[in-house]
Design an enzyme around this catalytic site. Sequence first.
Site, PDB file in Angstrom:
ATOM      1  CB  SER A   1      58.395  40.348  34.175  1.00  0.00           C
ATOM      2  OG  SER A   1      59.026  39.750  35.225  1.00  0.00           O
TER       3      SER A   1
ATOM      4  CE1 TYR B   1      56.383  37.305  35.343  1.00  0.00           C
ATOM      5  CE2 TYR B   1      54.129  37.507  34.475  1.00  0.00           C
ATOM      6  CZ  TYR B   1      55.321  38.110  34.836  1.00  0.00           C
ATOM      7  OH  TYR B   1      55.318  39.431  35.074  1.00  0.00           O
TER       8      TYR B   1
HETATM    9  N1  LIG Z   1      52.843  43.400  39.469  1.00  0.00           N
HETATM   10  C1  LIG Z   1      54.174  43.465  39.239  1.00  0.00           C
HETATM   11  O1  LIG Z   1      55.112  43.418  40.102  1.00  0.00           O
HETATM   12  C2  LIG Z   1      54.617  43.179  37.775  1.00  0.00           C
HETATM   13  C3  LIG Z   1      55.868  43.026  37.609  1.00  0.00           C
HETATM   14  C4  LIG Z   1      56.530  42.961  36.308  1.00  0.00           C
HETATM   15  C5  LIG Z   1      55.492  42.816  35.136  1.00  0.00           C
HETATM   16  N2  LIG Z   1      54.528  42.859  35.593  1.00  0.00           N
HETATM   17  C6  LIG Z   1      53.515  42.940  34.364  1.00  0.00           C
HETATM   18  O2  LIG Z   1      52.694  44.104  34.351  1.00  0.00           O
HETATM   19  C7  LIG Z   1      51.570  43.840  33.354  1.00  0.00           C
HETATM   20  C8  LIG Z   1      50.412  44.187  34.070  1.00  0.00           C
HETATM   21  O3  LIG Z   1      50.080  43.313  35.333  1.00  0.00           O
HETATM   22  P1  LIG Z   1      49.706  44.006  36.657  1.00  0.00           P
HETATM   23  O4  LIG Z   1      50.866  43.798  37.636  1.00  0.00           O
HETATM   24  O5  LIG Z   1      49.085  45.286  36.578  1.00  0.00           O
HETATM   25  O6  LIG Z   1      48.533  42.812  37.115  1.00  0.00           O
HETATM   26  P2  LIG Z   1      47.086  42.935  37.079  1.00  0.00           P
HETATM   27  O7  LIG Z   1      46.424  41.737  37.284  1.00  0.00           O
HETATM   28  O8  LIG Z   1      46.644  44.048  38.186  1.00  0.00           O
HETATM   29  O9  LIG Z   1      46.691  43.482  35.735  1.00  0.00           O
HETATM   30  C9  LIG Z   1      46.742  42.732  34.584  1.00  0.00           C
HETATM   31  C10 LIG Z   1      45.664  43.101  33.525  1.00  0.00           C
HETATM   32  O10 LIG Z   1      45.508  42.293  32.438  1.00  0.00           O
HETATM   33  C11 LIG Z   1      44.145  41.864  32.194  1.00  0.00           C
HETATM   34  N3  LIG Z   1      44.212  40.932  31.296  1.00  0.00           N
HETATM   35  C12 LIG Z   1      44.569  39.554  31.929  1.00  0.00           C
HETATM   36  N4  LIG Z   1      44.497  38.659  31.052  1.00  0.00           N
HETATM   37  C13 LIG Z   1      43.845  39.501  29.955  1.00  0.00           C
HETATM   38  C14 LIG Z   1      43.410  38.806  28.626  1.00  0.00           C
HETATM   39  N5  LIG Z   1      43.364  37.512  28.286  1.00  0.00           N
HETATM   40  N6  LIG Z   1      42.985  39.985  27.498  1.00  0.00           N
HETATM   41  C15 LIG Z   1      42.802  41.341  28.206  1.00  0.00           C
HETATM   42  N7  LIG Z   1      43.305  41.643  29.139  1.00  0.00           N
HETATM   43  C16 LIG Z   1      43.801  40.968  30.017  1.00  0.00           C
HETATM   44  C17 LIG Z   1      43.554  42.158  33.282  1.00  0.00           C
HETATM   45  O11 LIG Z   1      42.411  42.114  33.150  1.00  0.00           O
HETATM   46  C18 LIG Z   1      44.212  43.220  34.023  1.00  0.00           C
HETATM   47  O12 LIG Z   1      43.712  44.505  33.684  1.00  0.00           O
HETATM   48  C19 LIG Z   1      51.415  42.194  33.129  1.00  0.00           C
HETATM   49  O13 LIG Z   1      52.013  42.048  31.751  1.00  0.00           O
HETATM   50  C20 LIG Z   1      52.508  41.747  34.190  1.00  0.00           C
HETATM   51  O14 LIG Z   1      53.000  40.676  33.685  1.00  0.00           O
HETATM   52  C21 LIG Z   1      53.838  42.807  36.555  1.00  0.00           C
HETATM   53  C1  LIG Z   2      54.961  37.497  38.539  1.00  0.00           C
HETATM   54  C2  LIG Z   2      54.961  38.810  39.405  1.00  0.00           C
HETATM   55  C3  LIG Z   2      55.422  40.085  38.823  1.00  0.00           C
HETATM   56  C4  LIG Z   2      56.777  40.179  38.822  1.00  0.00           C
HETATM   57  O1  LIG Z   2      57.146  39.665  37.348  1.00  0.00           O
HETATM   58  C5  LIG Z   2      57.586  39.790  39.954  1.00  0.00           C
HETATM   59  C6  LIG Z   2      57.335  38.319  40.406  1.00  0.00           C
HETATM   60  C7  LIG Z   2      57.894  38.101  42.101  1.00  0.00           C
HETATM   61  C8  LIG Z   2      59.506  38.081  41.664  1.00  0.00           C
HETATM   62  C9  LIG Z   2      59.734  39.565  41.056  1.00  0.00           C
HETATM   63  C10 LIG Z   2      60.659  40.474  41.642  1.00  0.00           C
HETATM   64  C11 LIG Z   2      61.121  41.437  40.928  1.00  0.00           C
HETATM   65  O2  LIG Z   2      61.845  42.462  41.574  1.00  0.00           O
HETATM   66  C12 LIG Z   2      60.969  41.742  39.481  1.00  0.00           C
HETATM   67  C13 LIG Z   2      59.396  41.227  39.289  1.00  0.00           C
HETATM   68  C14 LIG Z   2      59.146  39.930  39.656  1.00  0.00           C
HETATM   69  C15 LIG Z   2      59.776  38.988  38.704  1.00  0.00           C
HETATM   70  C16 LIG Z   2      55.735  38.401  40.866  1.00  0.00           C
HETATM   71  C17 LIG Z   2      54.924  37.485  41.500  1.00  0.00           C
HETATM   72  C18 LIG Z   2      53.310  37.552  41.157  1.00  0.00           C
HETATM   73  C19 LIG Z   2      53.486  38.668  40.013  1.00  0.00           C
HETATM   74  C20 LIG Z   2      52.340  38.709  39.053  1.00  0.00           C
HETATM   75  O3  LIG Z   2      51.495  37.907  39.304  1.00  0.00           O
HETATM   76  C21 LIG Z   2      52.293  39.502  37.891  1.00  0.00           C
HETATM   77  O4  LIG Z   2      51.172  39.404  37.316  1.00  0.00           O
END
Ligand SMILES: NC(=O)c1ccc[n+]([C@@H]2O[C@H](COP(=O)([O-])OP(=O)(O)OC[C@H]3O[C@@H](n4cnc5c(N)ncnc54)[C@H](O)[C@@H]3O)[C@@H](O)[C@H]2O)c1
Ligand SMILES: C[C@]12C[C@H](O)[C@H]3[C@@H](CCC4=CC(=O)CC[C@@]43C)[C@@H]1CC[C@@H]2C(=O)CO
Length: 390
Positions: free
Chosen positions: A222, A235
């Site tokens: 992220s 985070y």
């Molecule tokens: N959604 C966003 O905007 C965003 C942005 C940047 C990075 N991310 C990253 O993307 C990745 C996926 O997250 P997402 O946004 O799809 O959210 P999400 O909550 O839909 O998916 C997260 C997944 O991780 C699994 N998980 C959580 N804890 C776990 C554990 N202890 N063991 C195994 N699996 C576990 C959950 O079951 C789920 O399937 C994460 O690493 C998150 O930090 C998300």
């Molecule tokens: C941290 C989250 C994912 C992601 O990382 C987001 C953050 C909100 C701020 C943000 C803006 C961006 O343009 C890059 C990703 C990011 C920094 C989001 C808030 C909740 C979300 C999650 O809960 C992911 O599991």
Amino acid sequence: MEESALSFWMYLGVMSVFFGGTVKRILASEMSSAPTLLVYSALFLLMERLCSFCLPTCVGLGVFCAACWLIMGTVAAAKPLPVEGKAVFITGCDSGFGKAAVLFLDSLGFQVFASVLDLEGAGAQELQKTCSARLTLIHMDITKPEQVQEALRITKAKLGVKGLWGLVNNAGVCVNFGDAELSLMSNYRGCMEVNFFGTLEVTKTFLPLVRQSQGRLVTISSPSGEQPFPCLAAYGASKAALNLFINTLRHELKLWDVKISIILPSSYKTGQSRNVEYWEEQYKHLIENLPLSLMEEYGEEYLLETKQLFFQFAETATEDLSPVTNSIAEALLSRQPKVRYYAGQGVGLMYFIHCYLPVSISDHFLQKLFMKKSVLPRALQKRNNNNKKK
Ligand SMILES: NC(=O)c1ccc[n+]([C@@H]2O[C@H](COP(=O)([O-])OP(=O)(O)OC[C@H]3O[C@@H](n4cnc5c(N)ncnc54)[C@H](O)[C@@H]3O)[C@@H](O)[C@H]2O)c1
Ligand SMILES: C[C@]12C[C@H](O)[C@H]3[C@@H](CCC4=CC(=O)CC[C@@]43C)[C@@H]1CC[C@@H]2C(=O)CO
């Protein structure tokens, strides 16, 4: 040897190196080489003639070499590797990017090993129903070493002599709410336990398989792991630790021809980020556990606004996850995968501002992007009121 003869042989030498290199890249790219080769050779010779007639020798040679370099780079990267026979292991496939990646990679023809927290959950059930017979669903909590080992055993048993081409580290959580000072130690530990130590455990466990196949390691991180997003210190710190581990690994594993990429998504509507109840629980947990002195200095209305801003952000996040799943597929199949993939609108701009503009502007940008606060901490309100009276 006369000077003109020397420069001629030098020119010829450089040209043949570049021409040979271009041909080699084209052949290696498995493009239908005959017509492609003819086209590129004709272009090559036309370019050479233009450079030598229109530019002084040294400048012409420089321009010509630069153009060949670009062509070789483009040609080599253009054609992806074949999917046939490639197996990938993806973590965190119950929802979000993980589930979407399983569906996409299965549709491309990969043999996918998808690990989930809940084999009976809606996400796992959907994958079982939708994907091909190549899919293997495995229960795995990445914070439980014994479950990671069992997942490895199942994967190896199913793969037999076939190697594991790719590991996609996707599982992650945001056990985080509020300013860095207000975030609880349980927030910091909760993020570190899953996002850093859990991913570390999985990577170390599966890396020998990926190393043997000279495959790929793809990690979903992220931008908050590299930039100071307000209210995401816990985070972000876990992602920062993860980034450094993965980048060090990338450096060290060049020797083994393992290519490593980090995916940096913008914000998307996925399982957790859109889950209002989750953020409500996070808020209540913070209120119940925040030291009284901090509660008095910041005030509940300050925390309430933070919660509302998390909700609002979840509303504005992007539904279409394809920039992330496409980046994952490219990191697995490109002949020259990028070290970093900016997956989504505005991530490139965010990094440009962070890298090239003053810190004050970058901080302001992140504040406006994610936490447009209007409520001041209670103690600051009092201080401002006192100053006004003086
Ligand atoms: N959604 C966003 O905007 C965003 C942005 C940047 C990075 N991310 C990253 O993307 C990745 C996926 O997250 P997402 O946004 O799809 O959210 P999400 O909550 O839909 O998916 C997260 C997944 O991780 C699994 N998980 C959580 N804890 C776990 C554990 N202890 N063991 C195994 N699996 C576990 C959950 O079951 C789920 O399937 C994460 O690493 C998150 O930090 C998300
Ligand atoms: C941290 C989250 C994912 C992601 O990382 C987001 C953050 C909100 C701020 C943000 C803006 C961006 O343009 C890059 C990703 C990011 C920094 C989001 C808030 C909740 C979300 C999650 O809960 C992911 O599991």
